[in-house]
Enzyme design. Structure first.
Site, PDB file in Angstrom:
ATOM      1  N   HIS A   1      26.438  -6.557  10.349  1.00  0.00           N
ATOM      2  CA  HIS A   1      27.525  -5.576  10.358  1.00  0.00           C
ATOM      3  C   HIS A   1      27.873  -5.099   8.955  1.00  0.00           C
ATOM      4  O   HIS A   1      28.504  -4.057   8.794  1.00  0.00           O
ATOM      5  CB  HIS A   1      28.753  -6.069  11.155  1.00  0.00           C
ATOM      6  CG  HIS A   1      29.650  -7.041  10.462  1.00  0.00           C
ATOM      7  ND1 HIS A   1      29.585  -8.411  10.646  1.00  0.00           N
ATOM      8  CD2 HIS A   1      30.680  -6.842   9.601  1.00  0.00           C
ATOM      9  CE1 HIS A   1      30.535  -8.996   9.933  1.00  0.00           C
ATOM     10  NE2 HIS A   1      31.211  -8.080   9.287  1.00  0.00           N
TER      11      HIS A   1
ATOM     12  N   ASP B   1      23.992 -12.302  13.278  1.00  0.00           N
ATOM     13  CA  ASP B   1      24.618 -11.292  12.411  1.00  0.00           C
ATOM     14  C   ASP B   1      24.098 -11.374  10.970  1.00  0.00           C
ATOM     15  O   ASP B   1      24.800 -11.816  10.066  1.00  0.00           O
ATOM     16  CB  ASP B   1      26.145 -11.473  12.461  1.00  0.00           C
ATOM     17  CG  ASP B   1      26.875 -10.229  11.992  1.00  0.00           C
ATOM     18  OD1 ASP B   1      26.253  -9.365  11.353  1.00  0.00           O
ATOM     19  OD2 ASP B   1      28.087 -10.122  12.261  1.00  0.00           O
TER      20      ASP B   1
ATOM     21  N   SER C   1      32.693 -11.808   5.070  1.00  0.00           N
ATOM     22  CA  SER C   1      31.508 -11.600   5.898  1.00  0.00           C
ATOM     23  C   SER C   1      30.260 -11.559   5.029  1.00  0.00           C
ATOM     24  O   SER C   1      30.242 -10.888   4.001  1.00  0.00           O
ATOM     25  CB  SER C   1      31.625 -10.293   6.668  1.00  0.00           C
ATOM     26  OG  SER C   1      32.291 -10.545   7.861  1.00  0.00           O
TER      27      SER C   1
HETATM   28  N1  ARG Z   1      35.212  -9.264  13.367  1.00  0.00           N
HETATM   29  C1  ARG Z   1      34.261  -9.245  12.314  1.00  0.00           C
HETATM   30  C2  ARG Z   1      34.915  -8.671  11.040  1.00  0.00           C
HETATM   31  O1  ARG Z   1      36.075  -8.538  10.956  1.00  0.00           O
HETATM   32  C3  ARG Z   1      32.994  -8.570  12.676  1.00  0.00           C
HETATM   33  C4  ARG Z   1      33.067  -7.110  13.015  1.00  0.00           C
HETATM   34  C5  ARG Z   1      31.749  -6.473  13.331  1.00  0.00           C
HETATM   35  N2  ARG Z   1      31.286  -6.727  14.659  1.00  0.00           N
HETATM   36  C6  ARG Z   1      31.641  -5.993  15.748  1.00  0.00           C
HETATM   37  N3  ARG Z   1      31.159  -6.329  16.927  1.00  0.00           N
HETATM   38  N4  ARG Z   1      32.426  -4.957  15.660  1.00  0.00           N
HETATM   39  O2  ARG Z   1      34.418  -7.886  10.296  1.00  0.00           O
HETATM   40  N1  ASP Z   2      34.347 -10.233  10.043  1.00  0.00           N
HETATM   41  C1  ASP Z   2      35.055 -10.277   8.783  1.00  0.00           C
HETATM   42  C2  ASP Z   2      34.354  -9.503   7.683  1.00  0.00           C
HETATM   43  O1  ASP Z   2      33.666  -8.540   7.947  1.00  0.00           O
HETATM   44  C3  ASP Z   2      35.317 -11.693   8.388  1.00  0.00           C
HETATM   45  C4  ASP Z   2      36.629 -12.171   8.899  1.00  0.00           C
HETATM   46  O2  ASP Z   2      37.564 -11.365   9.006  1.00  0.00           O
HETATM   47  O3  ASP Z   2      36.739 -13.371   9.144  1.00  0.00           O
HETATM   48  O4  ASP Z   2      34.552  -9.726   6.509  1.00  0.00           O
END
Ligand code: ARG
Ligand code: ASP
Length: 719
Positions: free
Chosen positions: A84, A220, A654
């Site tokens: 991502h 990921d 991330s």
């Molecule tokens: N929750 C994670 C973060 O805050 C991953 C986001 C990307 N993945 C998704 N399925 N949208 O960045």
């Molecule tokens: N998914 C988040 C990021 O892209 C990480 C988190 O918020 O824990 O940095």
């Protein structure tokens, strides 16, 4: 001042017990954590993690693309980060013929690695405490306004001096809400190339459905490489550039990890706010987030409806959906978490104790009225913050308006504007037009416009409405009628019209452009925001930051009296941090417990060829059926996919390396568990866990699935 600060400690603001697993520590000051880390199982020293005298792990961690973390895993500058995090570049390089998002991409030689103009990897070279110099001239008597002025001037001067003596990028950042300042020297790598990515049904397996949730089965990761000039300089892309030889790269462990094993995460957490008074947390969690959640929920429903109907629309709105949905889902988790934890009450209890403590000594006069002052300011702030939230979540999610905004410069062209400038503006507008229409579906936008403008009108008082919205109420008396007219009259719904307009553009046409109803609507909203909302919020924000700085100092003193040995950690501010904790599951609610790892079996259980997020390729199924995991299998024989641990992370972390007791790579951090998303405001180690993809799954995909064995060959593997 400096010595005083360094001896402070932090605990949870409302607890006197020091909790393991908590804290985002400044690597340069990690000495005070060494004993703690070693007692928890770490086999190395903090000097191995951060040193400016010899190579150390910090030489292998970068800020990737300005918003994520990446780590170097070979002596040829090979870089790992999340899928991502690489997503935009994967999309950038994808075409109908080469759809890397769907099919994945693997460069089978250096020549096949794809340049990514604009992508940077930033590596910290050193940092130093410049608090005394930044605060030079500030005394107890200095007013807040005066203080800001002095601090800004000092920062400018220190930065200029430092820049004169170095090729590195120099940044000065406030820590502890402006009680301490660090100057950081960075090397900015500008030639970063895309090397590999799994298909989305691995790299984004579970999609938005599983996002923020444990158990998780997402591969990921994506792979990049840093290039430098033949002399080793960080320069822009050139054909002559060569792979970067880092001072350090992470060895990779294939041993896996057990429950209760020590781990640490090294990366770039973006923003946390763990030292706010109760009134602020309450406003965030119970006033602002519910509004954003509600509005985004309505937009996402509209997206979903159209995305389900048309595969083309599903792809077009995938990234927009992910973007809106990420915050939407997280904030729901934050609100629920804080309520379950009775977080506001606990914050209130601390505020009270703090005020009582302030009353006990004359030295603490500055802290006496802090909490009540906060209450007054936040009360004043609330309607303006709400309006800001409404404006950004409604008007700015109407795509036609933000697209039109890209033409504002052209709309201001006069006879005096040079042809060269005009040509540049046209070129930029053409590019924006191409990007916009690639992913634009008008029926969605119209529906969103009707829904969002109606929401704004229904929920914001008349004096908090831009002129446009009052016109809608008075003239049209019907949002649908206004939106129909807007979309019928603007030129911005037609790519052909827009391009034709650009091809024929002359200065004399600027006035006509400025009258386009979409551009006028955007400008009306923006003018209202700038004149009626932002002036006020800027002023209140400044006042609140001044109070927060004092409150932070007070909390540091308060806690220092109770635990002088352990230093306190500052809120995240996009600087390099170390956080550590043990591997382990948790209990999210009564009668439910989560194991700490997932396996490929879980992917097969979730598999559903009819649901986009849960498609599994034949290739992966074949490897699974043959149990063809090679050396990447766990000793239990299964293929581990993801695991959780008690590391204190946030957005920006991330892609961060998660390392074992020896400092070997175990995986890549990519998310948090939904129950623990409140950790940016309140950290509770029993439910706040970070989610990582197991490095053995990553290598299994690279090696066994994709056959990109040359990449594994250049890594240092510890079996
Ligand atoms: N929750 C994670 C973060 O805050 C991953 C986001 C990307 N993945 C998704 N399925 N949208 O960045
Ligand atoms: N998914 C988040 C990021 O892209 C990480 C988190 O918020 O824990 O940095």
């Amino acid at each position: 001042m400096k010595k005083l600060l360094l001896s402070f400690i932090v605990l949870m603001s409302f607890s006197l017990q020091l909790r393991a697993d908590e804290g985002m520590w400044i690597p340069m000051l990690l000495q005070s954590n060494e004993k703690d880390m070693q007692e928890m199982g770490m086999n190395i020293t903090v000097d191995d993690i951060y040193s400016i005298n010899h190579s150390s792990m910090k030489d292998a961690v970068v800020l990737f693309g300005g918003g994520c973390t990446g780590e170097i895993v070979s002596d040829q500058g090979l870089l790992l980060t999340n899928h991502h995090c690489g997503f935009d570049w994967i999309q950038h390089h994808s075409t109908v013929e080469h759809d890397y998002l769907t099919d994945g991409f693997w460069a089978m030689s250096f020549e096949e690695e794809l340049p990514c103009p604009g992508l940077t990897a930033v590596m910290l070279k050193s940092m130093e405490d410049v608090t005394e110099r930044v605060l030079e001239g500030v005394t107890k008597e200095t007013s807040n306004e005066e203080r800001t002025k002095i601090v800004n001037e000092n920062i400018k001067k220190i930065k200029e001096e430092a820049e004169a003596n170095t090729d590195y990028q120099v940044v000065i950042k406030p820590f502890y809400h402006g009680n301490q300042y660090f100057m950081i020297y960075n090397e900015v790598f500008k030639d970063v190339r895309m090397v590999g990515t799994p298909p989305s049904n691995i790299g984004k397996f579970g999609g938005d459905t599983d996002n923020w949730v444990w158990p998780r089965h997402t591969g990921d990761f994506s792979i990049f490489r840093i290039y430098v000039s033949p002399e080793g300089k960080a320069v822009e892309y050139s054909e002559d550039n060569v792979p970067y030889k880092p001072n350090y790269h992470f060895p990779i462990s294939l041993k896996g990890a057990e429950k209760d094993d020590f781990t640490f995460v090294f990366g770039y957490p973006a923003r946390t706010n763990e030292y706010l008074p109760a009134v602020a947390v309450n406003q965030e969690a119970n006033v602002i987030y519910p509004v954003s959640v509600d509005l985004r929920g309505k937009i996402l429903n509209i997206y979903n409806k159209h995305q389900e109907k048309d595969p083309k629309v599903r792809i077009q709105y995938a990234s927009k959906h992910a973007h809106l949905g990420n915050g939407w889902k997280k904030w729901m988790g934050v609100v629920e978490g804080i309520n379950n934890f009775k977080g506001i009450q606990k914050k209130k209890n601390f505020d009270e104790k703090f005020t009582e403590w302030a009353y006990k000594s004359r030295q603490r006069g500055a802290y006496l009225n802090l909490i009540s002052d906060f209450e007054k300011l936040y009360a004043e702030y609330e309607p303006y913050r709400l309006a800001t939230t409404y404006l950004s979540e409604t008007a700015l999610n109407i795509e036609i308006l933000t697209f039109a905004a890209e033409f504002n410069k052209l709309a201001k062209v006069t006879k005096e504007t040079s042809q060269e400038e005009i040509d540049q503006m046209i070129a930029a507008a053409k590019e924006a037009t191409k990007v916009f229409f690639k992913d634009y579906y008008q029926p969605i936008d119209e529906e969103v416009a009707v829904a969002m403008l109606s929401e704004y009108i229904a929920n914001q008082p008349a004096d908090f409405r831009p002129e446009l919205l009052n016109t809608i109420v008075n003239k049209y008396n019907d949002v649908q009628a206004y939106v129909d007219e807007l979309f019928a009259k603007t030129m911005f719904t037609s790519e052909e019209d827009v391009n034709k307009f650009l091809d024929e553009f002359k200065a004399s046409k600027a006035k006509k452009l400025a009258k386009d109803p979409a551009l006028m609507a955007y400008n009306d909203v923006m003018d209202f925001y700038l004149n009626n909302i932002r002036t006020k919020t800027t002023d209140l924000n400044n006042q609140i930051s001044d109070l927060q700085r004092v409150f932070m100092r007070g909390q540091m003193e308060y806690h220092a009296e109770r635990n002088p040995e352990k230093m306190m950690y500052p809120d995240a501010n996009f600087t390099l941090r170390v956080t550590y904790g043990k591997i382990g599951g948790f209990s999210p609610r009564d009668a439910v417990t989560y194991k700490h790892f997932t396996t490929l079996d879980g992917i097969m259980q979730k598999e559903n060829p009819d649901i986009y997020d849960y498609v599994v390729t034949d290739r992966l199924r074949e490897l699974y059926e043959n149990k063809d995991y090679g050396r990447y299998a766990d000793k239990d024989g299964s293929m581990h996919v993801a695991f959780i641990a008690g590391n204190h992370t946030t957005g920006g972390n991330s892609g961060s390396p998660i390392l074992n007791a020896d400092g070997h790579l175990l995986g890549l951090n990519f998310d948090r568990t939904w129950e623990g998303t409140m950790s940016d405001l309140i950290y509770d180690p029993s439910i706040c866990k970070n989610i990582s993809v197991d490095i053995r799954y990553v290598l299994f995909i690279v090696d066994k699935y994709a056959g990109a064995t040359r990449l594994v060959d250049e890594m240092t593997i510890v079996e």
